[in-house]
Design an enzyme around this catalytic site. Structure first.
Site, PDB file in Angstrom:
ATOM      1  N   ASP A 157      23.963  25.691   3.638  1.00  0.00           N
ATOM      2  CA  ASP A 157      23.892  27.130   3.325  1.00  0.00           C
ATOM      3  C   ASP A 157      23.396  27.367   1.904  1.00  0.00           C
ATOM      4  O   ASP A 157      22.504  28.175   1.654  1.00  0.00           O
ATOM      5  CB  ASP A 157      25.269  27.773   3.508  1.00  0.00           C
ATOM      6  CG  ASP A 157      25.840  27.504   4.892  1.00  0.00           C
ATOM      7  OD1 ASP A 157      25.072  27.044   5.757  1.00  0.00           O
ATOM      8  OD2 ASP A 157      27.038  27.748   5.095  1.00  0.00           O
TER       9      ASP A 157
ATOM     10  N   SER B 194      28.900  33.810   2.114  1.00  0.00           N
ATOM     11  CA  SER B 194      29.574  33.184   0.977  1.00  0.00           C
ATOM     12  C   SER B 194      28.604  32.353   0.132  1.00  0.00           C
ATOM     13  O   SER B 194      28.645  32.414  -1.093  1.00  0.00           O
ATOM     14  CB  SER B 194      30.779  32.354   1.420  1.00  0.00           C
ATOM     15  OG  SER B 194      30.460  31.569   2.518  1.00  0.00           O
TER      16      SER B 194
ATOM     17  N   LEU C  79      26.064  33.976   8.935  1.00  0.00           N
ATOM     18  CA  LEU C  79      24.780  34.073   8.226  1.00  0.00           C
ATOM     19  C   LEU C  79      24.930  33.729   6.740  1.00  0.00           C
ATOM     20  O   LEU C  79      24.085  34.064   5.924  1.00  0.00           O
ATOM     21  CB  LEU C  79      24.179  35.482   8.399  1.00  0.00           C
ATOM     22  CG  LEU C  79      23.902  35.911   9.844  1.00  0.00           C
ATOM     23  CD1 LEU C  79      23.261  37.301   9.888  1.00  0.00           C
ATOM     24  CD2 LEU C  79      22.994  34.920  10.580  1.00  0.00           C
TER      25      LEU C  79
ATOM     26  N   GLY D  71      31.434  36.954   7.740  1.00  0.00           N
ATOM     27  CA  GLY D  71      32.020  36.435   8.979  1.00  0.00           C
ATOM     28  C   GLY D  71      31.050  36.377  10.145  1.00  0.00           C
ATOM     29  O   GLY D  71      31.452  36.254  11.299  1.00  0.00           O
TER      30      GLY D  71
ATOM     31  N   HIS E   7      26.410  21.666  12.289  1.00  0.00           N
ATOM     32  CA  HIS E   7      27.440  20.721  11.827  1.00  0.00           C
ATOM     33  C   HIS E   7      26.850  19.338  11.570  1.00  0.00           C
ATOM     34  O   HIS E   7      27.579  18.373  11.400  1.00  0.00           O
ATOM     35  CB  HIS E   7      28.613  20.636  12.816  1.00  0.00           C
ATOM     36  CG  HIS E   7      29.471  21.864  12.801  1.00  0.00           C
ATOM     37  ND1 HIS E   7      30.721  21.903  12.239  1.00  0.00           N
ATOM     38  CD2 HIS E   7      29.232  23.110  13.255  1.00  0.00           C
ATOM     39  CE1 HIS E   7      31.231  23.123  12.372  1.00  0.00           C
ATOM     40  NE2 HIS E   7      30.338  23.882  12.987  1.00  0.00           N
ATOM     41  N   THR E   8      25.548  19.253  11.581  1.00  0.00           N
ATOM     42  CA  THR E   8      24.901  17.974  11.290  1.00  0.00           C
ATOM     43  C   THR E   8      24.815  17.738   9.783  1.00  0.00           C
ATOM     44  O   THR E   8      24.617  16.597   9.357  1.00  0.00           O
ATOM     45  CB  THR E   8      23.480  17.940  11.892  1.00  0.00           C
ATOM     46  OG1 THR E   8      22.874  19.208  11.613  1.00  0.00           O
ATOM     47  CG2 THR E   8      23.513  17.745  13.386  1.00  0.00           C
TER      48      THR E   8
HETATM   49  C1  GLA Z   1      29.003  26.372   7.918  1.00  0.00           C
HETATM   50  C2  GLA Z   1      28.942  25.369   6.762  1.00  0.00           C
HETATM   51  C3  GLA Z   1      27.649  24.572   6.789  1.00  0.00           C
HETATM   52  C4  GLA Z   1      27.403  23.969   8.168  1.00  0.00           C
HETATM   53  C5  GLA Z   1      27.553  25.029   9.253  1.00  0.00           C
HETATM   54  C6  GLA Z   1      27.465  24.451  10.640  1.00  0.00           C
HETATM   55  O1  GLA Z   1      28.022  27.353   7.738  1.00  0.00           O
HETATM   56  O2  GLA Z   1      29.035  26.046   5.527  1.00  0.00           O
HETATM   57  O3  GLA Z   1      27.670  23.580   5.791  1.00  0.00           O
HETATM   58  O4  GLA Z   1      28.231  22.865   8.388  1.00  0.00           O
HETATM   59  O5  GLA Z   1      28.798  25.705   9.154  1.00  0.00           O
HETATM   60  O6  GLA Z   1      26.194  23.969  10.887  1.00  0.00           O
END
Ligand code: GLA
Length: 386
Positions: free
Chosen positions: A173, A131, A128, A125, A37-38
């Site tokens: 991602d 999407s 990994l 889900g 979440h950074t």
């Molecule tokens: C999901 C979001 C990413 C990231 C992660 C947490 O995968 O798509 O952008 O924020 O959660 O690190």
């Protein structure tokens, strides 16, 4: 289901009753090693691209439609090509591909009638990034060789997800799916949108374990965290107006001023600021082959997600707590957005079999579920296959 690229061509022809040879594109899923979440706080993340990937095969067609088939869901989708620009989300899998198509149209890339056959072995889900793999593979397929700088590709697929699918994700991602490299992790600086490749010690195996649970509060809690981080930034900016994001806050400064931040945003900020620092420390430890330190940082990151960011759940906490007591395990943590999905564990190569057996046994006894394991060798980023 495992995808064999050559077989997709035959499956494409069979499904669409067509004699043409489609072009096949691949985009990988990812496992994030540390820095959770950074990304939307403009800090660092440290993922690797996986061999698990989404494959999109495409061929032009004369039916005037934008048509697609998802092999994994056994679902068809089609709309007239002229309706693409104004299509609305349907809150289903097709949103990912329509969202990408709309973003390409906005950038001035015309989209011709076509058939898309989609098959993925990134488990949905699971944390990994199934999407992002779908979005990036679709974008490459629709571009069909037309040039787009890789960073633009990552950004446009991220916009598809945040603006059309409605998930206000960061850049990690899609960026990883585009820039992944065989044999290396990426340390991504989400503020400058640049990265460095980092070699991982070869005396460790990275194992993802799928808890097979995904608690539904996922997207709403994600939004909540994004908002809470903004609140933290606002409170800290009252003290130092130079602070525009949590990336601008050092751990040392945060510790000094944290009492002026209300409790919930304070806890969220503590996770973000400390996990961003942990990415830097982890990359250094990795360069020094310091597996004990890497493992320690893994566990510290998990505890920070568990108690400060509050995005774990009983099942993944149990997996981590079980894993770190097993022989040959350096460290373990949840990976991805949270509330279920996978843990990622650093294990001595000769201890992997026993680790998987013991974790399976314990998890079965407790939750009556059999975790699925993935060996996470860093793989290449997205590209054309056939
Ligand atoms: C999901 C979001 C990413 C990231 C992660 C947490 O995968 O798509 O952008 O924020 O959660 O690190």
């Amino acid at each position: 289901m495992v995808v064999v690229p050559n077989e997709i061509v035959d499956q494409f022809r069979e499904h669409f009753q067509s004699a043409v040879t489609p072009v096949v594109y691949r985009a990988p899923g990812r496992v994030n090693l540390i820095g959770e979440h950074t990304d939307y706080n403009l800090g660092y993340v440290f993922p690797i691209a996986l061999s698990l990937a989404c494959y999109v095969s495409i061929a032009p067609a004369s039916h005037g439609l934008f048509r697609a088939f998802s092999r994994d869901l056994a679902r068809d989708f089609s709309i007239p090509i002229a309706d693409l620009p104004a299509a609305e989300p349907r809150h289903e899998w097709s949103d990912y591909i329509v969202g990408v198509a709309q973003q390409l149209l906005k950038l001035g890339f015309p989209i011709q009638p076509c058939d898309l056959y989609i098959a993925s072995d990134v488990p949905a889900g699971s944390g990994l990034s199934s999407s992002a793999a779908l979005e990036v593979a679709t974008a490459l397929a629709l571009l069909g060789g037309r040039e787009l700088p890789p960073l633009e590709l990552a950004l446009l697929t991220q916009r598809a997800e945040s603006q059309f699918v409605g998930m206000p994700c960061g850049i990690m991602d899609q960026y990883t799916s585009v820039f992944g490299r065989q044999g290396a992790a990426l340390q991504i600086d989400c503020r400058s949108q640049t990265h460095q490749y980092v070699q991982l010690p070869d005396t460790v195996q990275i194992v993802a374990a799928n808890s097979l649970v995904k608690h539904e509060l996922g997207t709403s809690a994600y939004r909540e965290r994004v908002a809470e981080c903004k609140e933290a930034v606002a409170a800290i900016a009252d003290i130092d107006p130079g602070v525009l994001s949590l990336r601008d806050v050092s751990l040392e400064f945060f510790e000094r001023i944290q009492d002026s931040v209300p409790l919930i945003p304070r806890k969220r900020a503590r996770h973000i600021v400390s996990d961003t620092q942990r990415v830097v420390d982890f990359a250094l430890a990795s360069r020094h082959n310091d597996l004990l330190e890497m493992g320690r940082l893994f566990v510290a990151s998990h505890r920070s997600m568990q108690y400060d960011y509050e995005i774990t759940c009983d099942e993944v906490d149990f997996m981590v707590d079980t894993a770190i007591k097993l022989p040959g395990v350096y460290g373990s943590r949840m990976t991805g957005g949270g509330f279920g999905g996978c843990t990622v564990t650093l294990v001595k190569p000769d201890a992997v079999d026993a680790f998987q057996q013991k974790l399976t046994q314990a998890y079965r006894e407790r939750y009556n579920l059999t975790p699925v394991f993935y060996d996470c060798e860093p793989a290449a980023g997205a590209g054309r296959m056939i």
